[in-house]
Design a protein around this motif. Structure first.
Motif, PDB file in Angstrom:
ATOM      1  N   PRO A  22       0.815  -1.213   0.000  1.00 24.48           N
ATOM      2  CA  PRO A  22       0.000   0.000   0.000  1.00 24.48           C
ATOM      3  C   PRO A  22       0.852   1.268   0.000  1.00 24.48           C
ATOM      4  O   PRO A  22       1.961   1.294   0.523  1.00 24.48           O
ATOM      5  CB  PRO A  22      -0.779  -0.110   1.304  1.00 24.48           C
ATOM      6  N   ASN A  23       0.319   2.307  -0.596  1.00 19.24           N
ATOM      7  CA  ASN A  23       0.928   3.621  -0.556  1.00 19.24           C
ATOM      8  C   ASN A  23       0.083   4.438   0.423  1.00 19.24           C
ATOM      9  O   ASN A  23      -0.880   5.098   0.032  1.00 19.24           O
ATOM     10  CB  ASN A  23       0.941   4.250  -1.946  1.00 19.24           C
ATOM     11  N   GLU A  27      -3.023   7.378  -0.070  1.00 21.75           N
ATOM     12  CA  GLU A  27      -4.374   6.997   0.340  1.00 21.75           C
ATOM     13  C   GLU A  27      -4.931   7.963   1.386  1.00 21.75           C
ATOM     14  O   GLU A  27      -6.090   8.369   1.322  1.00 21.75           O
ATOM     15  CB  GLU A  27      -4.396   5.573   0.894  1.00 21.75           C
ATOM     16  N   GLU A  30      -5.787  11.271  -0.244  1.00 24.47           N
ATOM     17  CA  GLU A  30      -6.978  11.162  -1.078  1.00 24.47           C
ATOM     18  C   GLU A  30      -8.239  11.181  -0.229  1.00 24.47           C
ATOM     19  O   GLU A  30      -9.233  11.801  -0.569  1.00 24.47           O
ATOM     20  CB  GLU A  30      -6.917   9.866  -1.896  1.00 24.47           C
ATOM     21  N   ARG A  31      -8.205  10.514   0.921  1.00 19.67           N
ATOM     22  CA  ARG A  31      -9.385  10.426   1.779  1.00 19.67           C
ATOM     23  C   ARG A  31      -9.563  11.637   2.680  1.00 19.67           C
ATOM     24  O   ARG A  31     -10.644  11.846   3.195  1.00 19.67           O
ATOM     25  CB  ARG A  31      -9.305   9.162   2.629  1.00 19.67           C
ATOM     26  N   ARG A  40     -12.034  10.206  -8.216  1.00 20.34           N
ATOM     27  CA  ARG A  40     -11.589   8.837  -7.983  1.00 20.34           C
ATOM     28  C   ARG A  40     -11.340   8.145  -9.317  1.00 20.34           C
ATOM     29  O   ARG A  40     -12.154   8.201 -10.222  1.00 20.34           O
ATOM     30  CB  ARG A  40     -12.673   8.101  -7.214  1.00 20.34           C
ATOM     31  N   LYS A  43      -9.968   1.629 -10.110  1.00 16.50           N
ATOM     32  CA  LYS A  43      -8.884   0.773  -9.619  1.00 16.50           C
ATOM     33  C   LYS A  43      -9.105  -0.658 -10.075  1.00 16.50           C
ATOM     34  O   LYS A  43     -10.209  -1.048 -10.454  1.00 16.50           O
ATOM     35  CB  LYS A  43      -8.832   0.836  -8.102  1.00 16.50           C
TER      36      LYS A  43
END
Length: 87
Positions: A22-23, A27, A30-31, A40, A43
């Motif tokens: 995960p990055n 993340e 973005e959230r 968005r 994905k």
């Protein structure tokens, strides 16, 4: 059985591989801003979920058609009498 195993592997490995690296910074950024769905991008996980739902729907419709055909075939007269043959 092979189809179930193959589908489970295909649809399970890609999300697992993506989740293993995960990055977190991207993340969280973005959230953090307002609407989580604005801007968005599609994905791989979303595409795999859509494909899995489509495959399940095709399998369910196919099973329903098979059961209807089987029920209709049981009520048909085959045109001959089944007997046991002795050798």
């Amino acid at each position: 059985m092979l189809t179930a195993l193959g589908t489970g592997l295909i649809f399970g490995l890609a999300p697992a591989w993506q989740a293993s690296r995960p990055n977190l910074v991207a993340e969280l950024k973005e959230r953090a801003g307002g609407d989580p769905y604005s801007g968005r991008r599609i994905k791989l996980r979303d595409v795999l979920i859509a494909l899995q739902v489509a495959v399940c729907m095709v399998a369910l419709v196919g099973a329903g058609v098979f059961l209807l055909s089987l029920r209709n075939a049981q009520g048909m007269d085959p045109g001959f009498q089944l007997t046991t043959w002795r050798c």
